[in-house]
Design a protein around this motif. Structure first.
Motif, PDB file in Angstrom:
ATOM      1  N   PHE A 154       0.667  -1.163  -0.105  1.00  0.00           N
ATOM      2  CA  PHE A 154      -0.051   0.112  -0.073  1.00  0.00           C
ATOM      3  C   PHE A 154       0.767   1.235  -0.082  1.00  0.00           C
ATOM      4  O   PHE A 154       0.569   2.341  -0.767  1.00  0.00           O
ATOM      5  N   ARG A 203       0.983   4.200  -2.776  1.00  0.00           N
ATOM      6  CA  ARG A 203       0.650   5.630  -2.588  1.00  0.00           C
ATOM      7  C   ARG A 203       1.762   6.431  -2.926  1.00  0.00           C
ATOM      8  O   ARG A 203       1.497   7.479  -3.551  1.00  0.00           O
ATOM      9  N   ALA A 206      -3.620  -3.034  -3.041  1.00  0.00           N
ATOM     10  CA  ALA A 206      -3.311  -1.706  -2.764  1.00  0.00           C
ATOM     11  C   ALA A 206      -3.803  -0.813  -3.882  1.00  0.00           C
ATOM     12  O   ALA A 206      -4.264   0.351  -3.471  1.00  0.00           O
ATOM     13  N   GLU A 262      -7.226   0.012  -3.338  1.00  0.00           N
ATOM     14  CA  GLU A 262      -7.430   0.952  -1.995  1.00  0.00           C
ATOM     15  C   GLU A 262      -7.055   2.528  -2.450  1.00  0.00           C
ATOM     16  O   GLU A 262      -7.664   3.591  -2.213  1.00  0.00           O
TER      17      GLU A 262
END
Length: 283
Positions: free
Chosen positions: A135, A139, A201, A204
């Motif tokens: 994740f 990001r 990930a 999300e």
């Protein structure tokens, strides 16, 4: 140092001289820079831009710092910490510029340590908890791809101070994006487990992409142009990683408008605790 070269000095690579990295040796990280706002520059727009980008960098740096002692390898702890330090350096410069032009005369500490969560204007993706390593890599890839595309364009902003900050940041963000891309390929094209985690990930992170790409209308920058570059970069990386681009629904709300998640206040409480316990202290 002559005024003719001061902006170039801010933007150029100093090698081992860390003078401009974090304002080392100066109380004001923009010491020596002509801070007059050129005619025709919208001061409110400049202040909002500097504050928002400074908030993005500060909150992102704090999340990256949380990987210290927790990253998969010692080398990655060092790399993530250094990326966070780059972002802190950008934060200092941006907050300093904001304080010069927003009429408050505030220093960088006032912005970092003495504002509550509802006064921050970062994108919400930056404040989400780290989750697993996949994740955080996704990001970082998304945020650095977007920030690099934006800074490349801000390097010709009508305010020479902001332009110099952006030009310096381009060099740092190029590495940030490459680091995240390398790990994205390594994990996506790795084991079944790492591939699964990367797909989770992406599911999300990508719902936050629309907020991010809509948050760049400063100084006439074409948001569509930024979007096209970012999506092209993400597509290239995901293709190399063997990761399909998931279909996601964009989330409502905008961090630039003060729409916070429940995660920012606890992050700031930790970040600001010492400064608020000992206001005005120096060390």
């Amino acid at each position: 140092m002559s005024d003719d070269h001061v902006y170039l000095t801010l933007a150029e690579d100093h090698g081992d001289d860390a003078r401009w990295a974090f304002g080392t040796g100066f109380e004001d990280p923009l010491h020596g820079v002509d801070t007059a706002v050129p005619d025709g520059v919208d001061v409110a727009e400049l202040a909002a831009c500097a504050l928002a980008l400074g908030d993005d960098a500060l909150v992102s740096a704090q999340r990256l710092a949380e990987w210290t002692t927790r990253a998969p390898e010692l080398e990655e702890e060092v790399a993530l910490a250094n990326i966070g330090l780059d972002l802190l350096g950008q934060t200092r410069l941006l907050y300093a510029r904001c304080g010069q032009v927003d009429g408050s005369g505030r220093g960088e500490d006032a912005y970092a340590y003495f504002r509550d969560a509802d006064a921050f204007r970062n994108v919400r993706l930056a404040e989400l908890p780290n989750g697993d390593f996949a994740f955080s890599i996704v990001r970082l890839l998304v945020l650095s791809a977007w920030r690099l595309a934006l800074f490349e364009r801000l390097a010709t902003a009508p305010d020479p101070v902001l332009a110099a900050i952006a030009a310096k940041g381009v060099k740092e963000l190029t590495y940030h994006r490459q680091y995240a891309a390398d790990w994205a390929v390594r994990l996506g094209d790795g084991t079944d487990e790492s591939h699964r985690r990367m797909r989770a990930a992406l599911a999300e992170v990508l719902p936050h992409l629309d907020e991010l790409l809509a948050a760049a209308p400063w100084f006439g920058i074409d948001a569509t142009d930024v979007r096209d570059e970012v999506t092209a970069v993400l597509g290239q990386v995901l293709d190399a990683a063997g990761l399909p681009l998931p279909e996601v629904l964009p989330l409502s709300g905008a961090g630039r408008d003060g729409d916070r998640t429940e995660h920012l206040a606890p992050l700031l409480a930790e970040l600001q605790s010492v400064a608020r316990a000992y206001p005005g202290a120096t060390w």
